[in-house]
Design a protein around this motif. Structure first.
Motif, mmCIF file in Angstrom:
data_model
loop_
_atom_site.group_PDB
_atom_site.id
_atom_site.type_symbol
_atom_site.label_atom_id
_atom_site.label_comp_id
_atom_site.label_asym_id
_atom_site.label_seq_id
_atom_site.Cartn_x
_atom_site.Cartn_y
_atom_site.Cartn_z
ATOM 1 N N LEU A 68 0.818 -1.214 0.000
ATOM 2 C CA LEU A 68 0.000 0.000 0.000
ATOM 3 C C LEU A 68 0.852 1.264 0.000
ATOM 4 C CD1 LEU A 68 -2.690 -1.039 2.670
ATOM 5 C CD2 LEU A 68 -2.875 -1.158 0.157
ATOM 6 N N ALA A 69 2.153 1.106 0.237
ATOM 7 C CA ALA A 69 3.046 2.276 0.284
ATOM 8 C C ALA A 69 3.125 2.922 -1.093
ATOM 9 C CB ALA A 69 4.424 1.851 0.741
ATOM 10 N N GLU A 70 3.515 4.187 -1.099
ATOM 11 C CA GLU A 70 3.628 4.935 -2.349
ATOM 12 C C GLU A 70 4.813 4.450 -3.168
ATOM 13 O OE1 GLU A 70 2.828 9.255 -2.579
ATOM 14 O OE2 GLU A 70 2.874 9.141 -0.385
ATOM 15 N N GLY A 71 4.660 4.489 -4.448
ATOM 16 C CA GLY A 71 5.761 4.259 -5.364
ATOM 17 C C GLY A 71 6.354 2.862 -5.262
ATOM 18 N N ARG A 72 7.579 2.765 -5.684
ATOM 19 C CA ARG A 72 8.299 1.506 -5.643
ATOM 20 C C ARG A 72 8.754 1.252 -4.212
ATOM 21 N NH1 ARG A 72 11.841 -0.321 -9.907
ATOM 22 N NH2 ARG A 72 11.988 -2.591 -9.802
ATOM 23 N N VAL A 73 8.685 0.011 -3.768
ATOM 24 C CA VAL A 73 9.122 -0.360 -2.425
ATOM 25 C C VAL A 73 10.527 -0.948 -2.529
ATOM 26 C CG1 VAL A 73 8.701 -1.789 -0.398
ATOM 27 C CG2 VAL A 73 6.769 -0.773 -1.649
ATOM 28 N N LEU A 74 11.474 -0.257 -1.879
ATOM 29 C CA LEU A 74 12.855 -0.729 -1.870
ATOM 30 C C LEU A 74 13.130 -1.355 -0.510
ATOM 31 C CD1 LEU A 74 15.726 -0.832 -3.175
ATOM 32 C CD2 LEU A 74 16.167 1.360 -2.041
ATOM 33 N N ILE A 75 13.397 -2.656 -0.504
ATOM 34 C CA ILE A 75 13.651 -3.369 0.746
ATOM 35 C C ILE A 75 15.151 -3.478 0.978
ATOM 36 C CG2 ILE A 75 13.453 -5.596 1.930
ATOM 37 C CD1 ILE A 75 10.758 -5.979 0.574
ATOM 38 N N VAL A 76 15.577 -3.086 2.179
ATOM 39 C CA VAL A 76 16.974 -3.230 2.579
ATOM 40 C C VAL A 76 17.117 -4.605 3.206
ATOM 41 C CG1 VAL A 76 18.881 -2.278 3.921
ATOM 42 C CG2 VAL A 76 17.120 -0.747 2.976
ATOM 43 N N VAL A 77 17.684 -5.530 2.445
ATOM 44 C CA VAL A 77 17.748 -6.927 2.856
ATOM 45 C C VAL A 77 18.906 -7.135 3.830
ATOM 46 C CG1 VAL A 77 18.223 -9.266 2.057
ATOM 47 C CG2 VAL A 77 16.663 -7.788 0.769
ATOM 48 N N SER A 78 18.585 -7.707 4.982
ATOM 49 C CA SER A 78 19.609 -8.128 5.943
ATOM 50 C C SER A 78 19.011 -9.199 6.818
ATOM 51 C CB SER A 78 20.071 -6.952 6.817
ATOM 52 O OG SER A 78 19.079 -6.639 7.775
ATOM 53 N N GLU A 79 19.835 -9.902 7.567
ATOM 54 C CA GLU A 79 19.305 -10.926 8.461
ATOM 55 C C GLU A 79 18.354 -10.307 9.482
ATOM 56 O OE1 GLU A 79 23.499 -10.012 10.109
ATOM 57 O OE2 GLU A 79 22.335 -9.810 8.259
ATOM 58 N N TRP A 80 18.582 -9.029 9.803
ATOM 59 C CA TRP A 80 17.729 -8.346 10.773
ATOM 60 C C TRP A 80 16.303 -8.200 10.249
ATOM 61 C CZ3 TRP A 80 18.540 -7.068 15.718
ATOM 62 C CH2 TRP A 80 19.838 -7.217 16.194
ATOM 63 N N TYR A 81 16.182 -7.935 8.975
ATOM 64 C CA TYR A 81 14.858 -7.744 8.390
ATOM 65 C C TYR A 81 14.021 -9.004 8.568
ATOM 66 C CZ TYR A 81 11.547 -5.604 5.131
ATOM 67 O OH TYR A 81 10.429 -5.035 4.562
#
Length: 1003
Positions: A68-81
Motif C-alpha cells: 500500500l506504500a507509495e511508489g516503488r518499495v525498496l527493501i533493505v535486505v539483511s538478516e535483521w529484516y
C-alpha cells in the motif's frame, strides 16, 4: 526465475511516480538514511518506513500492507529484516511466494548482508552493496531502481552534507563496545533519543538515558552509536563511572582530533573541550558518557558545542544539569519474548513468555538466563520451579530496586559455570574484591605468582585457561571486555580491563564460601600492593593511584597485616592529600585509624604515621580544632616517650604549627616553627627535604605576622634549595615558587611577582593538573598579581574560574575556597555588580562565622571588606560600625602594626570622614602612616595608600598646605614605585580615596 525490472514510478501515476518507499529494519537505519539521501539528491521523493513484524500479525498481511506504500518499495535486505518477530525462514519463504512473486515490479531490493537469508528472497533480486565503496554502492542502487547513474552537478551535490556511507566509519571512532547482534526492540526509545538530540539547540544537545541497573542503558547507547553513527564525524565512548577515568579517556581524544598538545592529560583535556565547543575540526560529534551515576562529579566536564552528548546513568538528577531525560524501563513483553527467542532459539514463544514473566523483563537477567538455558536441556518450567522454590526468607534480595529474589537464579548460573569452566567462577569471585565496574585485570596478571592459591596461580599463569574463563563469562553476559577493539577470540590482553556489572558484583559477592573469600581477598590485596607506584608526590603516577583507590574498600585492605598493603594505604592517603581529595581521604583515614589501633595498639609506628597523614587531610578540610586536639595529644605523648628529637614527634609538632595557623594563633605558631627548624637543622642538616619543609613553615609563620621581607628571604632560600634537591617540577618546588611570588606581591613588587607566577602557573597545570588545589593556589595568586598590576579584566575572569573550581573541588567552606571568594567579592564590589558583591560578602562572613572562633583575624578582615560594600550602597552608619569593629578585632588579634590592621585603619579613617568625624579620621590616618612607614617602609603600596588617605583627611580639615605637601610627596613616590600610569597612581592623582582589601592567607 527472471525478474522484470521496472523504472521507479512505472507502477503508479501522479505523485507516486517520483516516490520510493524504503523499508528497513531499525538495525539498518544508517543504510536507509544514506540511500534516501542519495535518491533525494536526484530529485526523488523518499519515504523511510521502518519494518516491524509483530508476532501476532501474519507475515502475509504485513507484506500486503507494505504494497500500500507509495511508489516503488525498496527493501533493505539483511538478516535483521527477516529475524524481527522472530520469524522462521519457512514462514518468510511462504509469504514471499504468496505476496511478492505475483507482483515483483512493485518491489526492489538491495542486500547489506552476507548472512543466510530465506531462499525465497531471491524473488526480490537484491543488488549486493557489501564489500565495496560508496561510489560503486550508489551506482548499483541506482541501477537496481533503473535510474541513470550520471554524476550530480556540483551545485546540487554541495547544497547540504548528507549521511556518511554506512560501511565507512566516522573520521574518529573510539571506545564503543562491539555491536550487540542480539539487540532487540527499543525502537521507540532510539527514535525519541534521535529526535531529542537532533532537535536540540546548538550547545544544548545533552540527553541522559536513565534507569535501574540491568535495564540495558549501555546496550541502548551502543546501539544508538551504531545506528546513527554515520551522521557524525566523531563518535567517542567514555567510561564515566569515575571522574579521573572520564578525564583521562576524554583527553585521549586530543591526538585523534589532530590537536597539538603536550603529553600531560590535563592539557589535552582542555584542548579537547575547547575543540568540541568550537566545533573545530569537527562540528558533528557524539560523546557518550557511560555509567555517569554521579552528576555532581562530572557535570562541569560535559562539553558544550554543536555536537551531542549521550549519557547513561541510574541518576535522574542529570535533569538539573541541562540534560534532557529519557526513562529506560525493562523490556515490554513483546521485546522480551523476541529477545529470548533470538538468544535461545530452542525456546518456543510461550516458553519465552513464561521466562520473561519470571525474570520481570529485565534485559540483563534475560540475556544471562536465556544464554545458558539454550545450552542446557533444562526446561523453562523446571527452571522457573527452581527459581520459585528458592524464594523464602533465607534468600537475599539484591536491593529494593530489584523485587525479584535473584539468588536462586544466580546459583543455577554459577552451577552451570562450575560444570563447564570452573576457573571462570574463581575469576568471577576474585573480581568481587575489586570495586564494581571496570576491573583492572592487568593488576592480577602483573603480580608475582609465588605462594598464590593453586587455582588462582594456575589461572593467571595459563593464557589459554585465562582466555577460556573470560570467554565463558562473556558467553553468558556476566562480564564484558573493556577492550572494545579486540577480536572476541583474543581474550583479555594484559593491559586490559573487564567490566563487572554492579548488580552481578553484589550477587556473586554474597554467594561465596568463607574459604574462597579468605583466599581471594588476600590475592587482590597483594595485587593492589604490587601495583603501588610507591611515590605519592610524583604527579606522573597519580593516575595509577586514582585507579587503585576505589578498590581499597572492597579488598578490605585496612585489616591486612601485610606491610606492603599497609604502605599502600599510607601512600594512597598521601596521594589524596596532594590531589585535594580531602573528604574521601578523611573517611579512609578514620576507618584506617580505627582498624590499625585495633590491630597494633596506640603506640605502633604505623599508627603514628597514619595519624600524621589523617591530620593533614583533616586540617586541609578545615577541621582545625579537631586536628589540633589530635596532634597536641600526639606531640605530648611522643615527647614524653621518645624525646623532643624523635622524628615522629617533630613531624606531629610541624602539623600542630599548621593547626595553629588555621586557628589564628600566629605568635605561638612562629615560636614552634622556629624551634622545629633549629632541631631539624641539627638533626638532618640544611639540605634534607624535611629541614626545607620546616624552613618553608617558618616562612609562612612570618608571613602571617606581616613580616614580608623576612618571609621573602626564607621562601627564596627554600625555593632555590628545593630546585637543587628535588628538581624544578617537584610539587614542593612549585609550591615554593608560588610562595615566593606571593611575597613579592605583598611587598608591592607586582610586575616581578606576576612574571614569576605566570611561569609557575604553566608548570603547575602541566605537572599537577588544572584542578589540583596547588594549581588553583597558583592561579589565584596570578589573578591577584594581575589585579594589582592593573590588568583587571584578565584578573576578573581568572578570579571567577578559580572560585568555581575551588567550590567544586573542595567545597564552599574550605579555607582556600573562602580566600578565593574574598577576592571575587572584592573584585565584584569595584568592577562588577554591587548587589552580587553584597550577597557574596555576606556569604563569606557567614561562612567564616560558622568555621572560625570570634576574634579570628580572617573574620575581622572579612567584616572589614564587607563594610566597604555597605559604604558603596550608601549604608554609611552600618559600614562605619562594622569597620570599627573590624579594626578593633584585628588589632586585638595581630597587633596595631600588622599590615592587616594598618589596612583596616585606612578603611576606617575613610568611614570616619564620611560620617562627619574628620578630626578622628585624620588622627587615625596620621598614626597609620607612621606605623606603616616603620613596618613596611615609606614606599610600600599600603604605606602610599595611607599617605594619600592622610592627605585627603588633612584637606577635610582645611589644612590645605600640609595636605598639598603630603599629597605631592605621596604622588612622587607612587610614580617612582609603581609608575605614572599605574591604576593606583592615576587614581591618587584624581584624588580618589584609596581603600584596602583584606586578603586571607590560607595555609
Amino acid at each position: 526465475m527472471s525478474v522484470v525490472r521496472t523504472p521507479v514510478g512505472s507502477a503508479e501515476r501522479g505523485a507516486a511516480r517520483q516516490t520510493v518507499t524504503i523499508s528497513y529494519a531499525g538495525f539498518n537505519r544508517a543504510w536507509a538514511a544514506w540511500m534516501g539521501d542519495r535518491l533525494e539528491r536526484r530529485g526523488l521523493r523518499v519515504v523511510l518506513l521502518r519494518w516491524d513484524s509483530p508476532a501476532d500479525t501474519p507475515l502475509v498481511d504485513l507484506l500486503r500492507d507494505l504494497k500500500l506504500a507509495e511508489g516503488r518499495v525498496l527493501i533493505v535486505v539483511s538478516e535483521w529484516y527477516f529475524q524481527l518477530g522472530p520469524r522462521t525462514h519457512e514462514e518468510w519463504n511462504a509469504a514471499l511466494r504468496e505476496v511478492v512473486a505475483p507482483d515483483p515490479a512493485r518491489f526492489a531490493a538491495v542486500s547489506v548482508t552476507t548472512a543466510s537469508i530465506p531462499t525465497a528472497a531471491a524473488v526480490l533480486a537484491p543488488a549486493n552493496l557489501t564489500n565495496m565503496g560508496a561510489e560503486e554502492a550508489e551506482r548499483r542502487l541506482l541501477d537496481r531502481l533503473d535510474l541513470p547513474a550520471d554524476p550530480l552537478p556540483d551545485s546540487a551535490d554541495g547544497l547540504r552534507r548528507g549521511p556518511r556511507f554506512p560501511a565507512a566509519m566516522p573520521e574518529v571512532w573510539g571506545g564503543v563496545p562491539r555491536r550487540n547482534t542480539r539487540f532487540t526492540g527499543r525502537e521507540a526509545l532510539l527514535n525519541e533519543a534521535y529526535h531529542l538530540l537532533q532537535g536540540a539547540e546548538p550547545g544544548a544537545g545533552v540527553l541522559t538515558l536513565y534507569g535501574m541497573s540491568g535495564v540495558g542503558k549501555t546496550q541502548l547507547a551502543a546501539e544508538y552509536a551504531y545506528r546513527f553513527g554515520s551522521e557524525y564525524d566523531v563518535v567517542w565512548w567514555v567510561n564515566a563511572e569515575k571522574r579521573v577515568t572520564y578525564r583521562r579517556v576524554l583527553a585521549e581524544l586530543a591526538p585523534k582530533l589532530g590537536l597539538s598538545t603536550g603529553a600531560e592529560y590535563g592539557e589535552r583535556l582542555r584542548a579537547v573541550r575547547d575543540a568540541l565547543r568550537r566545533g573545530d575540526p569537527y562540528a558533528r560529534w557524539l560523546l557518550i558518557l557511560d555509567g555517569a551515576d554521579e552528576p555532581e562529579q562530572l557535570w562541569d566536564l560535559v562539553p558544550a558545542g554543536p555536537g551531542h552528548v549521550l549519557i547513561t546513568s541510574r541518576n535522574p538528577e542529570w535533569g538539573e544539569h541541562n540534560s534532557r531525560l529519557l526513562d529506560v524501563r525493562p523490556y515490554n513483553r513483546q521485546e522480551s519474548v523476541a529477545f529470548i527467542r533470538r538468544r535461545a532459539p530452542r525456546l518456543t514463544e510461550p516458553e519465552a513468555d513464561q521466562l520473561a514473566e519470571a525474570l520481570e523483563d529485565l534485559p540483563l537477567l534475560l540475556d544471562q538466563t536465556a544464554g545458558w538455558l539454550n545450552d542446557s536441556d533444562m526446561s523453562v518450567e523446571a527452571y522457573i520451579d527452581l527459581l520459585e522454590g528458592g524464594v523464602d526468607q533465607d534468600v537475599v534480595k539484591v536491593s529494593a530496586d530489584f523485587p525479584l529474589a535473584f539468588q536462586t537464579a544466580w546459583s543455577i548460573l554459577l552451577n552451570k559455570l562450575r560444570e563447564t569452566v570452573p576457573e571462570s567462577v574463581a575469576l568471577l569471585r576474585l573480581c568481587t574484591f575489586f570495586a564494581p565496574g571496570s576491573i583492572p585485570v592487568r593488576l592480577l596478571k602483573e603480580m608475582p605468582l609465588d605462594e598464590l592459591p593453586e587455582q588462582i596461580a594456575g589461572l593467571l599463569n595459563d593464557p589459554l585457561l585465562w582466555n577460556r574463563a573470560i570467554n565463558q563469562l562473556r558467553q553468558y553476559s556476566v562480564v564484558r571486555l573493556e577492550s572494545h577493539e579486540a577480536a572476541i577470540d583474543e581474550g583479555v590482553p594484559s593491559g586490559e580491563s573487564i567490566y563487572l556489572h554492579r548488580m552481578v558484583h553484589q550477587i556473586v559477592g554474597k554467594d561465596m564460601p568463607p574459604e574462597d573469600r579468605r583466599e581471594f581477598i588476600d590475592v587482590v590485596r597483594r595485587a593492589l600492593a604490587a601495583a603501588d607506584p610507591g611515590r605519592a608526590t610524583d604527579s606522573r603516577l597519580w593516575d595509577q593511584y586514582a585507579e587503585i583507590v576505589p578498590h581499597l574498600k572492597y579488598a578490605d585492605v585496612l585489616y591486612s597485616t601485610d606491610r606492603s598493603v599497609q604502605r599502600l594505604v599510607l601512600n594512597c592517603l598521601r596521594y589524596m592529600w596532594f590531589t585535594g581529595e580531602y573528604s574521601s581521604g578523611i573517611k579512609l583515614g578514620e576507618r584506617a585509624l580505627a582498624a590499625w589501633r585495633q590491630l597494633f595498639g596506640e603506640d605502633h609506628p604505623r599508627v603514628w604515621e597514619l595519624t600524621y597523614h589523617y591530620a593533614n587531610l583533616l586540617r586541609s578540610g578545615g577541621h582545625y580544632r579537631r586536628t589540633e586536639a589530635i596532634e597536641r595529644a600526639a606531640v605530648e605523648r611522643l615527647r614524653r616517650e621518645r624525646g623532643e628529637q624523635d622524628l615522629d614527634h617533630l613531624r606531629m609538632a610541624s602539623g600542630l604549627a599548621a593547626d595553629l595557623w588555621g586557628l589564628g594563633r600566629y605568635e605561638e605558631a612562629l615560636e614552634l616553627t622556629e624551634r622545629l627548624y633549629t632541631v631539624y637543622q641539627d638533626l638532618l642538616g640544611e639540605q634534607d627535604s624535611r629541614t626545607l619543609n620546616a624552613l618553608n613553615n617558618l616562612g609562612f609563620s612570618l608571613r602571617l605576622l606581616g613580616r614580608y621581607e623576612e618571609t621573602l628571604d626564607i621562601d627564596r632560600r627554600t625555593m632555590e634549595a628545593r630546585r637543587q634537591l628535588l628538581k624544578g617540577r617537584h610539587p614542593w618546588t612549585l609550591f615554593s615558587e608560588t610562595s615566593y611570588a606571593i611575597d613579592l606581591r605583598l611587598l608591592g613588587r607586582y610586575a616581578e611577582a606576576e612574571s614569576v607566577q605566570a611561569k609557575s602557573v604553566r608548570d603547575h597545570r602541566l605537572v599537577m593538573g588544572p584542578d589540583n588545589p596547588q594549581t588553583l593556589r597558583a592561579e589565584h595568586n596570578l589573578a591577584l598579581c594581575q589585579y594589582r598590576s592593573g590588568a583587571r579584566d584578565a584578573a576578573g575572569r581568572l578570579f571567577a574560574r578559580v572560585l568555581e573550581r575551588y567550590e567544586r573541588k573542595l567545597g564552599e567552606t574550605n579555607a582556600h575556597t573562602l580566600a578565593a571568594a574574598v577576592s571575587q567579592s572584592c573584585y565584584a564590589r569595584e568592577h562588577g555588580d554591587i548587589d552580587q558583591a553584597r550577597e557574596a560578602g555576606e556569604s563569606v562572613v557567614a561562612r567564616y562565622e560558622m568555621m572560625l572562633a570570634e576574634g579570628h583575624p580572617f573574620l575581622a578582615g572579612a567584616r572589614g571588606n564587607h563594610a566597604l560594600v555597605l559604604r558603596n550602597v550608601g549604608e554609611r552608619d552600618h559600614a562605619h560600625a562594622l569597620i570599627e569593629q573590624s579594626l578593633a578585632d584585628m588589632t586585638a588579634a595581630v597587633g596595631e602594626r600588622h599590615p592587616w590592621t594598618l589596612g583596616c585603619a585606612v578603611n576606617a579613617s575613610a568611614l570616619r570622614n564620611l560620617v562627619g568625624d574628620p578630626e578622628s579620621a585624620a588622627e587615625l590616618s596620621r598614626a597609620t602612616v607612621a606605623r606603616a612607614v616603620e613596618t613596611l617602609g615609606r614606599t610600600h603600596p599600603l604605606t602610599l595608600s595611607a599617605r594619600v588617605a592622610y592627605a585627603a583627611d588633612l584637606r577635610a580639615l582645611r589644612e590645605r598646605r600640609q595636605a598639598e605637601k603630603t599629597e605631592q610627596e605621596a604622588l612622587s613616590d607612587l610614580e617612582a614605585t609603581l609608575g605614572d600610569q599605574h591604576v593606583h597612581t592615576i587614581s591618587a592623582r584624581a584624588r580618589n580615596r584609596p581603600f584596602w582589601d583584606f586578603e586571607p592567607q590560607a595555609s
